[in-house]
Design an enzyme around this catalytic site. Structure first.
Site, short mmCIF file in Angstrom:
data_model
loop_
_atom_site.label_atom_id
_atom_site.label_comp_id
_atom_site.label_asym_id
_atom_site.label_seq_id
_atom_site.Cartn_x
_atom_site.Cartn_y
_atom_site.Cartn_z
N TRP A 102 0.83 -1.21 0.00
CA TRP A 102 0.00 0.00 0.00
C TRP A 102 0.86 1.25 0.00
O TRP A 102 0.53 2.23 -0.68
CB TRP A 102 -0.99 -0.02 1.17
CG TRP A 102 -1.95 -1.16 1.05
CD1 TRP A 102 -2.01 -2.26 1.84
CD2 TRP A 102 -2.95 -1.35 0.03
NE1 TRP A 102 -2.98 -3.11 1.39
CE2 TRP A 102 -3.58 -2.59 0.29
CE3 TRP A 102 -3.37 -0.60 -1.07
CZ2 TRP A 102 -4.61 -3.09 -0.51
CZ3 TRP A 102 -4.39 -1.10 -1.87
CH2 TRP A 102 -4.99 -2.33 -1.58
N ASP A 172 -1.32 6.80 6.32
CA ASP A 172 -2.42 5.95 5.90
C ASP A 172 -2.70 5.01 7.07
O ASP A 172 -1.92 4.10 7.34
CB ASP A 172 -2.00 5.17 4.64
CG ASP A 172 -3.05 4.14 4.22
OD1 ASP A 172 -4.10 4.04 4.87
OD2 ASP A 172 -2.79 3.44 3.21
N LYS A 196 -12.48 -1.31 7.63
CA LYS A 196 -11.82 -2.26 8.54
C LYS A 196 -12.25 -1.98 9.99
O LYS A 196 -12.96 -2.78 10.58
CB LYS A 196 -10.32 -2.20 8.36
CG LYS A 196 -9.92 -2.55 6.91
CD LYS A 196 -8.52 -2.17 6.59
CE LYS A 196 -8.25 -2.04 5.11
NZ LYS A 196 -8.49 -3.25 4.32
N1 PMP Z 1 -4.16 1.33 2.53
C1 PMP Z 1 -4.19 0.22 3.28
C2 PMP Z 1 -3.23 0.10 4.42
C3 PMP Z 1 -5.11 -0.80 2.99
O1 PMP Z 1 -5.13 -1.91 3.73
C4 PMP Z 1 -6.00 -0.64 1.89
C5 PMP Z 1 -7.06 -1.65 1.55
N2 PMP Z 1 -6.90 -2.92 1.94
C6 PMP Z 1 -5.90 0.52 1.13
C7 PMP Z 1 -5.00 1.49 1.49
C8 PMP Z 1 -6.81 0.74 -0.05
O2 PMP Z 1 -8.03 1.10 0.43
P1 PMP Z 1 -9.31 1.32 -0.50
O3 PMP Z 1 -9.74 0.00 -0.98
O4 PMP Z 1 -10.28 1.98 0.44
O5 PMP Z 1 -8.92 2.24 -1.61
#
Ligand code: PMP
Length: 360
Positions: A102, A172, A196
Site C-alpha cells: 500500500w 495511511d 476495517k
Molecule cells: N491502505 C491500506 C493500508 C489498505 O489496507 C488498503 C485496503 N486494503 C488501502 C489502502 C486501499 O483502500 P481502499 O480499498 O479503500 O482504496
C-alpha cells in the site's frame, strides 16, 4: 443463527450490536418513516447523524480543534493521488517510507505529480519489519513524509512514529485507525478507508491539520481539492450517507466499549493469543512479521508446506472460519482481528490452530 468467525481483511467484521441497531432502524429512522438511505443529505435528521459522527470521532481520537474531519469517497486509494495533487508543489520532494504494497501504491501515484524520494524501506526483506528511521534523512525541501501505520498484507505495524520538526507527517491508517491510542498532533494528516475498523466501505475518513491545507496547490479540480470538502463540511456533493450512518453507530459502539483505551487492551489480548499460539508451536506456524514490528490487527503466518496450508484453510472453512487466506502476494494465512472481531472468535481460532498442529 450462527454468525461466522469473520477474519476478513476488509470489508470485515462489524459489531453485532451495530448490525442489530441498523436493522431495527432500517425502515423507520427516528420516526421519519424512511430509512437513513432515503433521507435527503440536507435534512435535519441526516445532519444530526453527520455531525454526531464527526464529534464522536473527535472525542474518541482527541482530535484538536485545528484539525478538520472529512468524509470523502474514492477509498484510501484516491488519497494516494489527492495527497500529492494537493501538497506536492513543483519546488518540493515528497518523502515516502516503504513498508508494504500500500505504501508502494501511494508512492507510485505521487511519482505522477512530482519529485519523490524513498527515505526508508523494508522491501528487500519482504516487508517483514518496520525500518529504523533517521529523522534527518529527508529530502532537502520535503513536501511531506508519508507512512503506512499498519501494513494489512504483511502484518507489520509501527510501534513508534517518526517525529519531524517541520515536515508534515501523513499516515495511511486504513487498517489500524481507532485500534490504539495515538497522539493526533504528531501528524498533519491521517486518512483511512472505513471498511476495517470504522464501518462499511464507501467512506474514507480524512483528518487534516489546518496549517497543511494552507500550503496546498491551487486550481485543482473541485472534488480533488481538500479545501472544497473543508469549506462544505463534507457536504459539497451527496456524501455516502448510509456508510456515514454506519460509521456513527460503530463510533457509538466504541464509546460503549470504554473508548479507545479499552479497545486497545482487548486488541492486545486478541493479538497475544494468536502470536503465542504461533510462537509456542515449535516452528509449525511462523509469523511473517519480525518481533518488534508485529501488527495487532493483521496476523500473517505460514505453515510448513503448501499442502498443509491448503489443508489448514479447508478445515478452517469447514469449521466456520472465514477470510484466513493470506494475500495473494505473500500466500500463507492471515487473520485480521480488527476492533469488531470478538475475543471468542480469536479464542476459537487459537484452539483450532493448536488442534491442527497436534493432528499434523
Ligand atoms: N491502505 C491500506 C493500508 C489498505 O489496507 C488498503 C485496503 N486494503 C488501502 C489502502 C486501499 O483502500 P481502499 O480499498 O479503500 O482504496
Amino acid at each position: 443463527m450462527q454468525r461466522a468467525y469473520n477474519f476478513n481483511a476488509g470489508p470485515s467484521a462489524l459489531p453485532q450490536e451495530v448490525l442489530d441497531r441498523a436493522q431495527a432502524e432500517l425502515l423507520n429512522f427516528k420516526g421519519t418513516g424512511m430509512s437513513v438511505m432515503e433521507l435527503s443529505h440536507r435534512s435535519k435528521e441526516y445532519d444530526q447523524v453527520h455531525q454526531q459522527a464527526i464529534s464522536d470521532l473527535r472525542s474518541l481520537m482527541r482530535i484538536p480543534d485545528d484539525y478538520h474531519v472529512l468524509f470523502l469517497q474514492g477509498g484510501a486509494s484516491l488519497q494516494f493521488s489527492m495527497i500529492p495533487m494537493n501538497f506536492l508543489t513543483a519546488d518540493k520532494t515528497a518523502d515516502y517510507i516503504l513498508t508494504g504494497s500500500w505504501s508502494q501504491k501511494a508512492l507510485d501515484e505521487a511519482k505522477k505529480f512530482g519529485n519523490t524520494n524513498v527515505i526508508a524501506s523494508s522491501k528487500d526483506e519482504k516487508y517483514n519489519f518496520i525500518p529504523e528511521i533517521d529523522v534527518n534523512n529527508l529530502s532537502d525541501n520535503s513536501a511531506y513524509v508519508h507512512i503506512t501505520s499498519n501494513n494489512t498484507i504483511y502484518g507489520t505495524q509501527w510501534e513508534k512514529y517518526p517525529t519531524y520538526k517541520n515536515e508534515p507527517l501523513i499516515a495511511d491508517m486504513s487498517s489500524d485507525i481507532l485500534s490504539r491510542e495515538i497522539n493526533v498532533e504528531q501528524f498533519d494528516m491521517i486518512y483511512a478507508g472505513a471498511q476495517k475498523n470504522l464501518g462499511p466501505s464507501g467512506v474514507t475518513v480524512v483528518i487534516i491539520k489546518d496549517s497543511l491545507l494552507k500550503q496546498g496547490n491551487q486550481n485543482l479540480p473541485t472534488m480533488l481539492d481538500y479545501n472544497t470538502h473543508v469549506n462544505s463540511n463534507s457536504l459539497y456533493n451527496t456524501p455516502p450517507t448510509f456508510s456515514i450512518y454506519m460509521l456513527s453507530l460503530v463510533l457509538e459502539w466504541v464509546k460503549e466499549q470504554g473508548g479507545v483505551p479499552a479497545i486497545e487492551a482487548k486488541n492486545h489480548e486478541k493479538a497475544a493469543l494468536l502470536y503465542n499460539t504461533i510462537d509456542d508451536s515449535d516452528g509449525f506456524y511462523k509469523a511473517h512479521a519480525k518481533k518488534g514490528s508485529r501488527s495487532i490487527m493483521n496476523v500473517s503466518f505460514t505453515l510448513p508446506s503448501d499442502e498443509l496450508t491448503k489443508k489448514f484453510l479447508a478445515q478452517a472453512k469447514d469449521k466456520g472460519f472465514v477470510g484466513l487466506n493470506g494475500h495473494r502476494s505473500i500466500g500463507g494465512c492471515r487473520a485480521s482481528i480488527y476492533n469488531a472481531v470478538p475475543l471468542e472468535s480469536v479464542r476459537a481460532l487459537a484452539a483450532f490452530m493448536d488442534e491442527f498442529k497436534s493432528n499434523n
